[in-house]
Design a protein around this motif. Sequence first.
Motif, short mmCIF file in Angstrom:
data_model
loop_
_atom_site.label_atom_id
_atom_site.label_comp_id
_atom_site.label_asym_id
_atom_site.label_seq_id
_atom_site.Cartn_x
_atom_site.Cartn_y
_atom_site.Cartn_z
N SER A 34 -15.37 -6.73 -33.19
CA SER A 34 -15.30 -7.33 -31.86
C SER A 34 -15.86 -6.33 -30.85
O SER A 34 -15.87 -5.14 -31.10
N PRO A 35 -16.34 -6.84 -29.69
CA PRO A 35 -16.91 -5.93 -28.71
C PRO A 35 -15.85 -4.95 -28.22
O PRO A 35 -14.66 -5.26 -28.21
N PRO A 36 -16.27 -3.76 -27.84
CA PRO A 36 -15.30 -2.78 -27.37
C PRO A 36 -14.60 -3.27 -26.11
O PRO A 36 -15.15 -4.08 -25.37
N PRO A 37 -13.39 -2.79 -25.88
CA PRO A 37 -12.68 -3.22 -24.67
C PRO A 37 -13.50 -2.90 -23.43
O PRO A 37 -14.16 -1.88 -23.36
N GLY A 38 -13.45 -3.79 -22.48
CA GLY A 38 -14.19 -3.61 -21.25
C GLY A 38 -15.56 -4.27 -21.28
O GLY A 38 -16.17 -4.47 -20.25
N LYS A 39 -16.07 -4.59 -22.46
CA LYS A 39 -17.36 -5.27 -22.56
C LYS A 39 -17.09 -6.73 -22.88
O LYS A 39 -16.52 -7.04 -23.91
N PRO A 40 -17.50 -7.66 -22.01
CA PRO A 40 -17.19 -9.08 -22.24
C PRO A 40 -17.98 -9.64 -23.41
O PRO A 40 -19.05 -9.17 -23.75
N ALA A 41 -17.41 -10.67 -24.02
CA ALA A 41 -18.07 -11.38 -25.11
C ALA A 41 -19.25 -12.16 -24.51
O ALA A 41 -19.24 -12.51 -23.33
N PRO A 42 -20.27 -12.45 -25.32
CA PRO A 42 -21.40 -13.21 -24.78
C PRO A 42 -20.95 -14.61 -24.36
O PRO A 42 -20.05 -15.19 -24.96
N PRO A 43 -21.59 -15.17 -23.33
CA PRO A 43 -21.18 -16.51 -22.86
C PRO A 43 -21.53 -17.57 -23.89
O PRO A 43 -22.46 -17.39 -24.68
N PRO A 44 -20.79 -18.69 -23.90
CA PRO A 44 -21.10 -19.77 -24.85
C PRO A 44 -22.44 -20.42 -24.49
O PRO A 44 -22.93 -20.27 -23.39
N ALA A 45 -22.99 -21.13 -25.44
CA ALA A 45 -24.26 -21.83 -25.22
C ALA A 45 -24.09 -22.87 -24.12
O ALA A 45 -23.00 -23.43 -23.95
N PRO A 46 -25.13 -23.15 -23.36
CA PRO A 46 -25.02 -24.15 -22.30
C PRO A 46 -24.83 -25.56 -22.85
O PRO A 46 -25.05 -25.80 -24.03
N ALA A 47 -24.46 -26.47 -21.98
CA ALA A 47 -24.29 -27.87 -22.37
C ALA A 47 -25.65 -28.44 -22.78
O ALA A 47 -26.68 -28.08 -22.23
N ALA A 48 -25.63 -29.32 -23.77
CA ALA A 48 -26.85 -29.98 -24.24
C ALA A 48 -26.49 -31.43 -24.54
O ALA A 48 -25.83 -31.72 -25.52
N LEU A 49 -26.92 -32.34 -23.67
CA LEU A 49 -26.58 -33.75 -23.84
C LEU A 49 -27.68 -34.50 -24.55
O LEU A 49 -28.86 -34.28 -24.30
N THR A 50 -27.27 -35.37 -25.44
CA THR A 50 -28.18 -36.34 -26.04
C THR A 50 -27.68 -37.72 -25.63
O THR A 50 -26.48 -37.96 -25.58
N LEU A 51 -28.61 -38.60 -25.32
CA LEU A 51 -28.26 -39.94 -24.85
C LEU A 51 -28.65 -40.97 -25.89
O LEU A 51 -29.69 -40.84 -26.55
N SER A 52 -27.83 -41.98 -26.01
CA SER A 52 -28.16 -43.08 -26.92
C SER A 52 -29.15 -44.01 -26.23
O SER A 52 -29.39 -43.91 -25.03
N ALA A 53 -29.72 -44.90 -27.00
CA ALA A 53 -30.56 -45.94 -26.41
C ALA A 53 -29.68 -46.84 -25.54
O ALA A 53 -28.50 -47.06 -25.86
N PRO A 54 -30.18 -47.34 -24.44
CA PRO A 54 -29.36 -48.18 -23.58
C PRO A 54 -29.00 -49.51 -24.25
O PRO A 54 -29.85 -50.15 -24.86
N GLN A 55 -27.74 -49.87 -24.16
CA GLN A 55 -27.26 -51.17 -24.66
C GLN A 55 -27.15 -52.08 -23.44
O GLN A 55 -26.35 -51.83 -22.54
N ARG A 56 -27.95 -53.13 -23.41
CA ARG A 56 -28.03 -53.98 -22.24
C ARG A 56 -27.21 -55.25 -22.41
O ARG A 56 -27.10 -55.78 -23.50
N ALA A 57 -26.65 -55.71 -21.28
CA ALA A 57 -25.92 -56.99 -21.25
C ALA A 57 -26.20 -57.63 -19.89
O ALA A 57 -26.37 -56.92 -18.89
N PRO A 58 -26.27 -58.96 -19.85
CA PRO A 58 -26.54 -59.62 -18.56
C PRO A 58 -25.39 -59.40 -17.57
O PRO A 58 -24.23 -59.27 -17.95
N ALA A 59 -25.76 -59.37 -16.31
CA ALA A 59 -24.77 -59.28 -15.23
C ALA A 59 -24.73 -60.63 -14.52
O ALA A 59 -25.45 -61.57 -14.88
N ASP A 60 -23.90 -60.73 -13.49
CA ASP A 60 -23.75 -62.01 -12.80
C ASP A 60 -24.94 -62.37 -11.92
O ASP A 60 -25.08 -63.50 -11.49
#
Length: 178
Positions: A66-92
């Motif tokens: 583990s890193p020596p005391p006083g030295k912070p651990a590396p930051p976690p990986a940034p957010a990475a979003l994946t989006l699904s295909a849009p599911q469409r439905a009729p509106a009013d």
Amino acid sequence: MAGGAGAGGAGAGDGDGVGVGAGTQPGKPAQPPTSSKPPKPAEPSTPGSGSQPGGGGDGTTKPPPSPPPGKPAPPPAPAALTLSAPQRAPADKRWCEKVTVEFRNTGGSPARSGTVTFATHIIGALGVDWATIRSSQSLPTPIAAGATRSETYTVCVESWRVPLGMRVETQDVSAVWE
């Protein structure tokens, strides 16, 4: 003279009284005596060998220190979003539709804020794509690291853009996040 020690170290004489080391030739340095055991092969230098840091003598590897005391651990990986295909439905209303999108965060940090952008196509009665209108709404935040979240949006364009006989289709969805 019966075999004496010569300049080459302890060796047997060759009977003429000149001490020459075993296996040597005159004018060449003496070779060390050989043993009857074969030489020990060199150890490969691979991580996890007993002489290397982090390795156990039994061939197992240990996690890095583990890193020596006083030295912070590396930051976690940034957010990475994946989006699904849009599911469409009729509106009013014919100029609106309900669009469901699934957001999956495959990164190491939560997505704390962001915007979803919809590309809504205006389709004529004969199937002609007359225009594409972009609109944005808020991302359903926070989305934790490794989590999946689904959201249904009502996506509308101005009513005058969709005369009778025409329809809307939200075909593309994208997002930006922090």
